[in-house]
Write an enzyme that holds these catalytic residues in place. Structure first.
Site, PDB file in Angstrom:
ATOM      1  N   GLU A 111      10.635   1.895  10.173  1.00 20.92           N
ATOM      2  CA  GLU A 111       9.203   1.696   9.876  1.00 20.92           C
ATOM      3  C   GLU A 111       8.390   2.688  10.695  1.00 20.92           C
ATOM      4  OE1 GLU A 111       6.992  -0.087   7.911  1.00 20.92           O
ATOM      5  OE2 GLU A 111       5.467   0.899   9.136  1.00 20.92           O
ATOM      6  N   ARG A 134      -2.059 -12.443   4.636  1.00 22.99           N
ATOM      7  CA  ARG A 134      -0.953 -11.474   4.570  1.00 22.99           C
ATOM      8  C   ARG A 134      -0.287 -11.289   5.933  1.00 22.99           C
ATOM      9  NH1 ARG A 134      -0.635  -5.716   5.109  1.00 22.99           N
ATOM     10  NH2 ARG A 134       0.837  -4.757   3.636  1.00 22.99           N
ATOM     11  N   ARG A 141     -13.000  -7.271  -0.253  1.00 21.09           N
ATOM     12  CA  ARG A 141     -12.309  -8.466   0.231  1.00 21.09           C
ATOM     13  C   ARG A 141     -12.779  -8.819   1.635  1.00 21.09           C
ATOM     14  NH1 ARG A 141      -6.834  -7.026  -1.879  1.00 21.09           N
ATOM     15  NH2 ARG A 141      -6.392  -9.044  -0.985  1.00 21.09           N
ATOM     16  N   ASP A 158       6.173  -1.583  -4.111  1.00 24.75           N
ATOM     17  CA  ASP A 158       5.080  -0.754  -4.635  1.00 24.75           C
ATOM     18  C   ASP A 158       5.498   0.705  -4.804  1.00 24.75           C
ATOM     19  OD1 ASP A 158       3.490  -2.956  -4.664  1.00 24.75           O
ATOM     20  OD2 ASP A 158       2.050  -2.262  -3.171  1.00 24.75           O
TER      21      ASP A 158
HETATM   22  C1  LIG Z   1      -2.916  -1.919   4.109  1.00 23.79           C
HETATM   23  C2  LIG Z   1      -2.498  -2.810   2.961  1.00 23.79           C
HETATM   24  C3  LIG Z   1      -3.164  -4.030   2.770  1.00 23.79           C
HETATM   25  C4  LIG Z   1      -2.802  -4.847   1.714  1.00 23.79           C
HETATM   26  N1  LIG Z   1      -3.448  -6.017   1.575  1.00 23.79           N
HETATM   27  C5  LIG Z   1      -3.111  -6.830   0.576  1.00 23.79           C
HETATM   28  C6  LIG Z   1      -3.750  -8.085   0.435  1.00 23.79           C
HETATM   29  O1  LIG Z   1      -4.598  -8.453   1.233  1.00 23.79           O
HETATM   30  N2  LIG Z   1      -3.385  -8.863  -0.607  1.00 23.79           N
HETATM   31  C7  LIG Z   1      -2.430  -8.483  -1.498  1.00 23.79           C
HETATM   32  O2  LIG Z   1      -2.134  -9.230  -2.439  1.00 23.79           O
HETATM   33  N3  LIG Z   1      -1.784  -7.317  -1.378  1.00 23.79           N
HETATM   34  C8  LIG Z   1      -2.103  -6.483  -0.367  1.00 23.79           C
HETATM   35  N4  LIG Z   1      -1.443  -5.302  -0.220  1.00 23.79           N
HETATM   36  C9  LIG Z   1      -0.385  -4.952  -1.182  1.00 23.79           C
HETATM   37  C10 LIG Z   1       0.909  -5.726  -0.926  1.00 23.79           C
HETATM   38  O3  LIG Z   1       1.218  -5.786   0.453  1.00 23.79           O
HETATM   39  C11 LIG Z   1       2.039  -5.067  -1.700  1.00 23.79           C
HETATM   40  O4  LIG Z   1       1.650  -4.971  -3.050  1.00 23.79           O
HETATM   41  C12 LIG Z   1       3.345  -5.826  -1.727  1.00 23.79           C
HETATM   42  O5  LIG Z   1       3.484  -6.680  -0.643  1.00 23.79           O
HETATM   43  C13 LIG Z   1       4.537  -4.880  -1.777  1.00 23.79           C
HETATM   44  O6  LIG Z   1       4.631  -4.223  -0.569  1.00 23.79           O
HETATM   45  P1  LIG Z   1       5.600  -3.021  -0.228  1.00 23.79           P
HETATM   46  O7  LIG Z   1       6.472  -3.465   0.897  1.00 23.79           O
HETATM   47  O8  LIG Z   1       6.241  -2.446  -1.436  1.00 23.79           O
HETATM   48  O9  LIG Z   1       4.586  -1.909   0.275  1.00 23.79           O
HETATM   49  P2  LIG Z   1       3.645  -1.886   1.558  1.00 23.79           P
HETATM   50  O10 LIG Z   1       3.102  -3.203   1.869  1.00 23.79           O
HETATM   51  O11 LIG Z   1       2.686  -0.773   1.320  1.00 23.79           O
HETATM   52  O12 LIG Z   1       4.635  -1.478   2.765  1.00 23.79           O
HETATM   53  C14 LIG Z   1       5.166  -0.181   2.923  1.00 23.79           C
HETATM   54  C15 LIG Z   1       5.638   0.008   4.371  1.00 23.79           C
HETATM   55  O13 LIG Z   1       6.296   1.276   4.488  1.00 23.79           O
HETATM   56  C16 LIG Z   1       5.865   1.938   5.668  1.00 23.79           C
HETATM   57  N5  LIG Z   1       6.032   3.387   5.452  1.00 23.79           N
HETATM   58  C17 LIG Z   1       5.343   4.173   4.574  1.00 23.79           C
HETATM   59  N6  LIG Z   1       5.778   5.443   4.616  1.00 23.79           N
HETATM   60  C18 LIG Z   1       6.792   5.466   5.527  1.00 23.79           C
HETATM   61  C19 LIG Z   1       7.631   6.498   6.012  1.00 23.79           C
HETATM   62  N7  LIG Z   1       7.537   7.754   5.562  1.00 23.79           N
HETATM   63  N8  LIG Z   1       8.559   6.185   6.959  1.00 23.79           N
HETATM   64  C20 LIG Z   1       8.677   4.905   7.416  1.00 23.79           C
HETATM   65  N9  LIG Z   1       7.880   3.894   6.996  1.00 23.79           N
HETATM   66  C21 LIG Z   1       6.963   4.161   6.060  1.00 23.79           C
HETATM   67  C22 LIG Z   1       4.404   1.497   5.786  1.00 23.79           C
HETATM   68  O14 LIG Z   1       3.933   1.653   7.110  1.00 23.79           O
HETATM   69  C23 LIG Z   1       4.475   0.038   5.346  1.00 23.79           C
HETATM   70  O15 LIG Z   1       4.760  -0.821   6.421  1.00 23.79           O
HETATM   71  C24 LIG Z   1      -1.764  -4.450   0.823  1.00 23.79           C
HETATM   72  C25 LIG Z   1      -1.089  -3.238   1.022  1.00 23.79           C
HETATM   73  C26 LIG Z   1      -1.443  -2.425   2.084  1.00 23.79           C
HETATM   74  C27 LIG Z   1      -0.687  -1.131   2.291  1.00 23.79           C
END
Ligand SMILES: Cc1cc2nc3c(=O)[nH]c(=O)nc-3n(C[C@H](O)[C@H](O)[C@H](O)COP(=O)(O)OP(=O)(O)OC[C@H]3O[C@@H](n4cnc5c(N)ncnc54)[C@H](O)[C@@H]3O)c2cc1C
Length: 427
Positions: free
Chosen positions: A41, A115, A193, A313
Site C-alpha cells: 500500500e 467508510r 457529501r 475500482d
Molecule cells: C478517497 C476515497 C473516498 C471514498 N469515499 C467513499 C465513500 O464515502 N462512499 C463510498 O461508497 N465509496 C467511497 N469511495 C469508493 C470506494 O471506496 C470504492 O468504490 C470501493 O471500496 C472499491 O475500492 P478499491 O479498493 O477498489 O479502491 P480504493 O478504495 O480506491 O483503494 C485503492 C488503494 O490502492 C492504493 N494505491 C493506489 N495506487 C497505488 C500504488 N501505485 N501502489 C500501492 N498502492 C496504491 C490507494 O492508496 C488505496 O488505498 C471512496 C474512494 C476513495 C479513493
C-alpha cells in the site's frame, strides 16, 4: 497470530497492490484459502486510508462474506445504520413512499456505515491474521512472463505466482492489461457529501425528527439530482450526500473541500427541509465535493500472460446509485482466491482466466443497474409515480443481492474451466 480457520497451504505466492476495500479483502480471502500474501500500500499510515470518505454501503452479496471472517460482521453491526427502510420524497417535499428492505434479511446482512470505521475493522482483522501488510510501498510498474508476475516498488523488483492490482480508479495495472495507458474520465457527475454530529440536527425544530428517534434514512428526488440523508448510532451521527451533474475537470484531483453556499445553489427551490439540512452543516463537519471518475468498461480484467488480475475500482468503477461498488470489489477477491485454491499452484493462469470468466458478466450487469436507478430518480415521471409509488424504489433484484460469490464459484468452477479448455482446444 490468532488461529483462524484456513485451507491447507497452497504454495501460491500472491502480491496484492493497494489496500483499499478490494485489496485488503482479497488479502484476507487469499489467507483463508492458504495462499501466501504480501499486500503493498502506498499510504505511509493507515489513517491516510481511513480519513477519507463517509457513508459506504455493503449489500447482502458483499456483506455476507464478512460473516466468514471471525468477529468482523459483529463489530460492523455495532457501528452500522440500524434501518431497514428508505423514505422517499418528491424534491418539493411531499412524502411519496417508504421502501422496506426487511424482506432482504434472508439474503444476508446489509451494512451501511462510515467508510473509515468499517475499513478499520477489516484492517484489524487482516492484522490479527498476521497478513504481511507493507505500508509506504508505491508500485510504479508491473511485469510478467510465463512463470511469474511481479511489480517494481520503491525501485526494487518483487515477484510472485500472481499479482492482484487493486489500486482503485487510477490504477497503473490497467496499462499492462490493456496494452495502453487509458485515462480516467469524468462521469459527468459529482457528489457533495458531509458527515457531522447529530446534535446539530437535534437542536433544529425542522430537522430533529431525523435523529431523536434513532436512525433514519431519507431521500429527496428531483431533476438531475438526488439527495440522501441518514443518521447512525441512534442519531448521534448524521450524514447527507447529493449527486448532481458536474462537468468539472478530474485530471488533477477529484476530492475538493465543498462549500455550503455552493451546495445551496444546486438545491434552489427544493423542499425547505433539504435546504435546512445543508445550511446546518457545521464548518467543522467534513463537506466534500467528490468528482465521480469513470472508465469505459474494460475488454478484459487480466493481463496477456494471465498472471496479473485487476480487481475492484481498478477493473470496474461503479456509480453510487448502484450501491454495489464496494460489494463487487469484495466479490472479486473472494472469487479470485477460490479459483486459485481450486486450480492449485501448477494452474495459476487457468485460475486467473476462470476468475475473469466468472466475474465479467456479473460485474457489468451490476454496473448497468446503477445507471438505471440514476435515470429513474433523476428523470422521474411523477404522474406515473402518483399512481404507483413503488416505481421509484431502488431496484433490488435477487440475482444480484441473494448471491454467495464463494458458493457460486465452487459450483461453477469445473464447468468454467471445461469451457476455457474447450475454447483453447478449438483455437
Ligand atoms: C478517497 C476515497 C473516498 C471514498 N469515499 C467513499 C465513500 O464515502 N462512499 C463510498 O461508497 N465509496 C467511497 N469511495 C469508493 C470506494 O471506496 C470504492 O468504490 C470501493 O471500496 C472499491 O475500492 P478499491 O479498493 O477498489 O479502491 P480504493 O478504495 O480506491 O483503494 C485503492 C488503494 O490502492 C492504493 N494505491 C493506489 N495506487 C497505488 C500504488 N501505485 N501502489 C500501492 N498502492 C496504491 C490507494 O492508496 C488505496 O488505498 C471512496 C474512494 C476513495 C479513493
Amino acid at each position: 497470530m490468532a488461529d483462524f480457520p484456513r485451507s491447507p497451504a497452497s504454495g501460491i505466492k500472491v502480491i496484492i497492490v493497494g489496500a483499499g476495500f478490494a485489496g485488503i479483502s482479497a488479502a484476507i480471502e487469499c489467507d483463508r484459502k492458504g495462499h501466501s500474501v504480501v499486500l503493498l500500500e502506498k499510504s505511509e499510515a493507515i489513517e491516510e486510508i481511513t480519513r477519507f470518505g463517509d457513508i459506504i454501503s455493503f449489500d447482502p452479496n458483499g456483506a455476507r462474506n464478512f460473516e466468514r471472517w471471525p468477529g468482523v460482521i459483529e463489530a460492523m453491526q455495532k457501528v452500522a445504520r440500524q434501518t431497514s427502510w428508505l423514505d422517499l420524497y418528491h424534491w418539493k417535499g411531499e412524502f411519496v413512499t417508504r421502501q422496506s428492505f426487511a424482506e432482504e434479511k434472508k439474503w444476508g446482512p446489509r451494512i451501511n456505515g462510515h467508510r473509515g470505521e468499517l475499513y478499520s475493522i477489516i484492517y484489524q482483522h487482516a492484522r490479527d491474521r498476521g497478513i504481511n501488510i507493507q505500508l509506504g510501498q508505491r508500485v510504479t510498474d508491473y511485469f510478467e512472463d510465463e512463470e511469474k508476475a511481479g511489480v517494481v516498488v520503491n525501485g526494487q523488483y518483487m515477484t510472485a505466482d500472481v499479482v492482484i492490482a487493486a489500486e482503485g480508479v487510477r490504477s497503473r495495472g490497467r496499462k499492462i492489461v490493456l496494452g495502453f495507458d487509458d485515462r480516467p474520465k469524468s462521469s459527468g457527475y459529482a457528489v457533495y457529501r458531509a458527515w457531522f454530529p447529530g446534535d446539530v440536527i437535534a437542536k433544529n425544530e425542522m430537522l430533529k425528527h431525523l435523529v431523536v428517534n434513532g436512525d433514519t434514512h431519507s431521500g429527496w428526488l428531483g431533476p438531475d439530482l438526488h439527495f440522501l440523508a441518514s443518521s447512525l448510532k441512534g442519531g448521534k451521527e448524521f450524514n447527507w450526500v447529493f449527486t448532481h451533474i458536474d462537468d468539472g475537470n478530474i485530471e488533477e484531483s477529484w476530492q475538493f473541500p465543498g462549500k455550503v453556499e455552493e451546495c445551496l445553489k444546486y438545491v434552489e427551490g427544493w423542499a425547505p427541509i433539504v435546504r435546512e439540512i445543508v445550511k446546518s452543516t457545521p464548518k467543522t463537519g467534513r463537506l466534500i465535493d467528490h468528482k465521480l471518475v469513470f472508465r469505459d468498461p474494460l475488454p478484459t480484467f487480466i493481463s496477456p500472460k494471465s498472471r496479473i488480475a485487476l480487481i475492484g475500482d481498478a477493473a470496474h468503477p461503479f456509480l453510487p446509485t448502484s450501491i454495489q461498488g464496494a460489494s463487487q470489489s469484495i466479490e472479486d477477491g473472494v472469487v479470485l482466491a477460490a479459483c486459485l485454491e481450486l486450480a492449485g499452484r501448477s494452474n495459476v493462469t487457468l485460475a486467473v482466466n476462470a476468475f475473469e470468466k466468472i466475474r465479467y458478466e456479473r460485474v457489468h450487469k451490476a454496473q448497468a443497474m446503477g445507471v438505471k436507478t440514476r435515470e429513474k430518480w433523476h428523470k422521474a415521471n411523477w404522474d406515473a409515480i402518483k399512481e404507483k409509488p413503488e416505481e421509484i424504489h431502488l431496484t433490488r433484484e435477487a440475482w444480484l443481492l441473494n448471491f454467495d460469490a464463494e458458493a457460486d464459484c465452487y459450483e461453477r468452477y469445473n464447468d468454467v474451466v471445461a469451457d476455457l479448455k474447450g475454447v483453447k482446444a478449438r483455437l
